[in-house]
Design a protein around this motif. Structure first.
Motif, PDB file in Angstrom:
ATOM      1  N   ALA A   1      23.065  83.959 -50.859  1.00 34.57           N
ATOM      2  CA  ALA A   1      23.384  85.090 -51.734  1.00 34.57           C
ATOM      3  C   ALA A   1      24.883  85.199 -51.973  1.00 34.57           C
ATOM      4  CB  ALA A   1      22.831  86.387 -51.147  1.00 34.57           C
ATOM      5  N   LEU A   2      25.693  84.991 -50.932  1.00 32.52           N
ATOM      6  CA  LEU A   2      27.149  85.011 -51.113  1.00 32.52           C
ATOM      7  C   LEU A   2      27.607  83.895 -52.046  1.00 32.52           C
ATOM      8  CD1 LEU A   2      28.411  85.817 -47.510  1.00 32.52           C
ATOM      9  CD2 LEU A   2      28.664  87.236 -49.551  1.00 32.52           C
ATOM     10  N   ALA A   3      27.053  82.706 -51.866  1.00 30.84           N
ATOM     11  CA  ALA A   3      27.430  81.587 -52.722  1.00 30.84           C
ATOM     12  C   ALA A   3      27.037  81.846 -54.171  1.00 30.84           C
ATOM     13  CB  ALA A   3      26.779  80.300 -52.214  1.00 30.84           C
ATOM     14  N   MET A   4      25.847  82.385 -54.392  1.00 27.35           N
ATOM     15  CA  MET A   4      25.404  82.652 -55.759  1.00 27.35           C
ATOM     16  C   MET A   4      26.179  83.810 -56.389  1.00 27.35           C
ATOM     17  SD  MET A   4      23.460  80.301 -56.575  1.00 27.35           S
ATOM     18  CE  MET A   4      23.089  80.946 -58.169  1.00 27.35           C
ATOM     19  N   ALA A   5      26.583  84.777 -55.602  1.00 31.09           N
ATOM     20  CA  ALA A   5      27.414  85.860 -56.132  1.00 31.09           C
ATOM     21  C   ALA A   5      28.757  85.300 -56.589  1.00 31.09           C
ATOM     22  CB  ALA A   5      27.606  86.957 -55.087  1.00 31.09           C
ATOM     23  N   PHE A   6      29.323  84.405 -55.806  1.00 31.87           N
ATOM     24  CA  PHE A   6      30.578  83.757 -56.197  1.00 31.87           C
ATOM     25  C   PHE A   6      30.401  82.935 -57.472  1.00 31.87           C
ATOM     26  CE2 PHE A   6      33.388  80.038 -56.061  1.00 31.87           C
ATOM     27  CZ  PHE A   6      34.621  80.684 -56.118  1.00 31.87           C
ATOM     28  N   VAL A   7      29.330  82.158 -57.536  1.00 32.60           N
ATOM     29  CA  VAL A   7      29.067  81.345 -58.730  1.00 32.60           C
ATOM     30  C   VAL A   7      28.856  82.238 -59.951  1.00 32.60           C
ATOM     31  CG1 VAL A   7      27.371  79.793 -59.799  1.00 32.60           C
ATOM     32  CG2 VAL A   7      28.193  79.342 -57.485  1.00 32.60           C
ATOM     33  N   SER A   8      28.161  83.350 -59.782  1.00 30.06           N
ATOM     34  CA  SER A   8      27.930  84.245 -60.922  1.00 30.06           C
ATOM     35  C   SER A   8      29.229  84.863 -61.412  1.00 30.06           C
ATOM     36  CB  SER A   8      26.910  85.328 -60.569  1.00 30.06           C
ATOM     37  OG  SER A   8      27.469  86.273 -59.693  1.00 30.06           O
ATOM     38  N   VAL A   9      30.143  85.177 -60.502  1.00 29.44           N
ATOM     39  CA  VAL A   9      31.446  85.706 -60.918  1.00 29.44           C
ATOM     40  C   VAL A   9      32.202  84.656 -61.722  1.00 29.44           C
ATOM     41  CG1 VAL A   9      33.722  86.417 -60.069  1.00 29.44           C
ATOM     42  CG2 VAL A   9      31.662  87.411 -59.092  1.00 29.44           C
ATOM     43  N   VAL A  10      32.227  83.433 -61.229  1.00 31.34           N
ATOM     44  CA  VAL A  10      32.953  82.364 -61.923  1.00 31.34           C
ATOM     45  C   VAL A  10      32.331  82.077 -63.286  1.00 31.34           C
ATOM     46  CG1 VAL A  10      33.540  79.908 -61.841  1.00 31.34           C
ATOM     47  CG2 VAL A  10      33.850  81.324 -59.817  1.00 31.34           C
ATOM     48  N   VAL A  11      31.013  81.932 -63.326  1.00 25.81           N
ATOM     49  CA  VAL A  11      30.355  81.530 -64.576  1.00 25.81           C
ATOM     50  C   VAL A  11      30.285  82.688 -65.566  1.00 25.81           C
ATOM     51  CG1 VAL A  11      28.171  80.753 -65.576  1.00 25.81           C
ATOM     52  CG2 VAL A  11      29.055  79.663 -63.519  1.00 25.81           C
ATOM     53  N   PHE A  12      29.725  83.814 -65.153  1.00 26.21           N
ATOM     54  CA  PHE A  12      29.436  84.882 -66.107  1.00 26.21           C
ATOM     55  C   PHE A  12      30.626  85.795 -66.371  1.00 26.21           C
ATOM     56  CE2 PHE A  12      25.230  83.800 -64.395  1.00 26.21           C
ATOM     57  CZ  PHE A  12      24.649  83.389 -65.580  1.00 26.21           C
ATOM     58  N   TRP A  13      31.357  86.170 -65.350  1.00 27.58           N
ATOM     59  CA  TRP A  13      32.449  87.119 -65.556  1.00 27.58           C
ATOM     60  C   TRP A  13      33.720  86.427 -66.026  1.00 27.58           C
ATOM     61  CZ3 TRP A  13      37.127  88.515 -63.101  1.00 27.58           C
ATOM     62  CH2 TRP A  13      37.613  89.774 -63.449  1.00 27.58           C
ATOM     63  N   TRP A  14      34.081  85.324 -65.369  1.00 24.68           N
ATOM     64  CA  TRP A  14      35.336  84.651 -65.709  1.00 24.68           C
ATOM     65  C   TRP A  14      35.177  83.695 -66.892  1.00 24.68           C
ATOM     66  CZ3 TRP A  14      37.093  79.479 -65.170  1.00 24.68           C
ATOM     67  CH2 TRP A  14      38.463  79.330 -65.404  1.00 24.68           C
ATOM     68  N   ALA A  15      34.229  82.771 -66.861  1.00 23.89           N
ATOM     69  CA  ALA A  15      34.102  81.755 -67.913  1.00 23.89           C
ATOM     70  C   ALA A  15      33.491  82.329 -69.193  1.00 23.89           C
ATOM     71  CB  ALA A  15      33.284  80.566 -67.409  1.00 23.89           C
ATOM     72  N   LEU A  16      32.379  83.026 -69.070  1.00 29.30           N
ATOM     73  CA  LEU A  16      31.705  83.555 -70.260  1.00 29.30           C
ATOM     74  C   LEU A  16      32.177  84.951 -70.640  1.00 29.30           C
ATOM     75  CD1 LEU A  16      28.073  82.346 -69.540  1.00 29.30           C
ATOM     76  CD2 LEU A  16      29.743  81.348 -71.114  1.00 29.30           C
ATOM     77  N   GLN A  17      32.903  85.615 -69.772  1.00 30.18           N
ATOM     78  CA  GLN A  17      33.445  86.946 -69.984  1.00 30.18           C
ATOM     79  C   GLN A  17      32.373  87.967 -70.378  1.00 30.18           C
ATOM     80  OE1 GLN A  17      36.788  86.538 -72.617  1.00 30.18           O
ATOM     81  NE2 GLN A  17      37.959  85.384 -71.098  1.00 30.18           N
ATOM     82  N   ILE A  18      31.285  87.937 -69.626  1.00 32.56           N
ATOM     83  CA  ILE A  18      30.220  88.925 -69.805  1.00 32.56           C
ATOM     84  C   ILE A  18      30.774  90.296 -69.440  1.00 32.56           C
ATOM     85  CG2 ILE A  18      27.938  89.651 -68.969  1.00 32.56           C
ATOM     86  CD1 ILE A  18      27.796  87.137 -70.650  1.00 32.56           C
ATOM     87  N   GLN A  19      30.461  91.294 -70.231  1.00 30.89           N
ATOM     88  CA  GLN A  19      31.018  92.632 -70.039  1.00 30.89           C
ATOM     89  C   GLN A  19      30.187  93.454 -69.057  1.00 30.89           C
ATOM     90  OE1 GLN A  19      33.983  93.621 -71.398  1.00 30.89           O
ATOM     91  NE2 GLN A  19      34.059  91.458 -71.925  1.00 30.89           N
ATOM     92  N   LEU A  20      30.037  92.939 -67.866  1.00 26.09           N
ATOM     93  CA  LEU A  20      29.388  93.668 -66.787  1.00 26.09           C
ATOM     94  C   LEU A  20      30.398  93.757 -65.655  1.00 26.09           C
ATOM     95  CD1 LEU A  20      26.711  94.905 -65.731  1.00 26.09           C
ATOM     96  CD2 LEU A  20      26.138  92.662 -64.839  1.00 26.09           C
ATOM     97  N   PRO A  21      30.771  94.962 -65.239  1.00 21.22           N
ATOM     98  CA  PRO A  21      31.811  95.071 -64.207  1.00 21.22           C
ATOM     99  C   PRO A  21      31.361  94.435 -62.892  1.00 21.22           C
ATOM    100  CG  PRO A  21      30.810  97.201 -64.648  1.00 21.22           C
ATOM    101  CD  PRO A  21      30.256  96.259 -65.656  1.00 21.22           C
ATOM    102  N   LEU A  22      32.332  93.880 -62.173  1.00 16.25           N
ATOM    103  CA  LEU A  22      32.009  93.245 -60.896  1.00 16.25           C
ATOM    104  C   LEU A  22      31.528  94.267 -59.881  1.00 16.25           C
ATOM    105  CD1 LEU A  22      34.934  90.693 -60.517  1.00 16.25           C
ATOM    106  CD2 LEU A  22      32.611  90.304 -61.316  1.00 16.25           C
ATOM    107  N   PHE A  23      32.233  95.379 -59.769  1.00 15.90           N
ATOM    108  CA  PHE A  23      31.881  96.455 -58.857  1.00 15.90           C
ATOM    109  C   PHE A  23      32.043  97.778 -59.612  1.00 15.90           C
ATOM    110  CE2 PHE A  23      33.481  93.086 -56.122  1.00 15.90           C
ATOM    111  CZ  PHE A  23      32.466  92.987 -55.181  1.00 15.90           C
ATOM    112  N   ARG A  24      31.159  98.712 -59.335  1.00 18.73           N
ATOM    113  CA  ARG A  24      31.305 100.076 -59.867  1.00 18.73           C
ATOM    114  C   ARG A  24      30.537 101.004 -58.962  1.00 18.73           C
ATOM    115  NH1 ARG A  24      28.495 100.914 -65.620  1.00 18.73           N
ATOM    116  NH2 ARG A  24      27.520  98.921 -65.371  1.00 18.73           N
ATOM    117  N   TRP A  25      30.934 102.235 -58.969  1.00 24.75           N
ATOM    118  CA  TRP A  25      30.286 103.228 -58.132  1.00 24.75           C
ATOM    119  C   TRP A  25      29.689 104.293 -59.024  1.00 24.75           C
ATOM    120  CZ3 TRP A  25      28.530 103.340 -53.457  1.00 24.75           C
ATOM    121  CH2 TRP A  25      28.169 104.529 -52.891  1.00 24.75           C
ATOM    122  N   GLY A  26      28.380 104.420 -59.003  1.00 25.17           N
ATOM    123  CA  GLY A  26      27.699 105.426 -59.803  1.00 25.17           C
ATOM    124  C   GLY A  26      27.482 104.962 -61.232  1.00 25.17           C
TER     125      GLY A  26
END
Length: 157
Positions: free
Chosen positions: A130-155
């Motif tokens: 799960a940690l490895a896939m979370a890291f991969v998802s950050v790299v692929v979706f948030w950084w490379a593809l710039q998906i507009q889903l925040p990494l962390f949010r509260w509420g």
């Protein structure tokens, strides 16, 4: 030892997947603009997904037709209710956490909970995966593809 499969189930399942792919492709062609490769329209992804489903379903159906027939003495495996339940729970946790906690907790939760559905996995292996896939998802979706889903949010925001 060769694996004996039930070709009837494979042909039926492959045909259903291919049929669903046809429905998705036809709907995307009739309801959305497809666009071009350089300027993709809203129907491009559903059309590509429908084509992939068609090809995958046909591959499973063809494999089922060429598989050896299961005899009367073939072993039947019980339904893995634990796996079904944990995978569905993982998907539900992703939906809830993506909305209220962000992409990293949501990705961790879906992988961790779903990995526990495999009886051979323990919690430590599931957490590492799960940690490895979370890291991969950050790299692929948030950084490379710039998906507009925040990494962390509260509420709910």
């Amino acid at each position: 030892m060769t694996a004996v499969r039930n070709p009837h189930k494979d042909v039926l399942g492959g045909t259903l997947v291919a049929g669903f792919g046809v429905a998705v492709a036809v709907h995307s062609l009739s309801a959305f603009a497809i666009g071009t490769l350089s300027q993709m329209g809203p129907g491009f992804f559903p059309l590509a997904l429908g084509v992939i489903l068609i090809l995958s379903g046909l591959a499973v159906a063809i494999k089922g037709l060429s598989a050896p027939k299961a005899g009367r003495g073939a072993a039947r495996h019980p339904v893995e209710w634990r796996a079904w339940f944990l995978i569905c729970l993982g998907i539900a946790s992703f939906v809830a956490l993506a909305k209220y906690a962000g992409m990293v907790p949501a990705t961790f939760s879906i992988v961790f909970i779903s990995a526990l559905g495999d009886r051979k996995n323990n919690w430590r292996n599931a957490a590492i995966l799960a940690l490895a896939m979370a890291f991969v998802s950050v790299v692929v979706f948030w950084w490379a593809l710039q998906i507009q889903l925040p990494l962390f949010r509260w509420g709910y925001a």
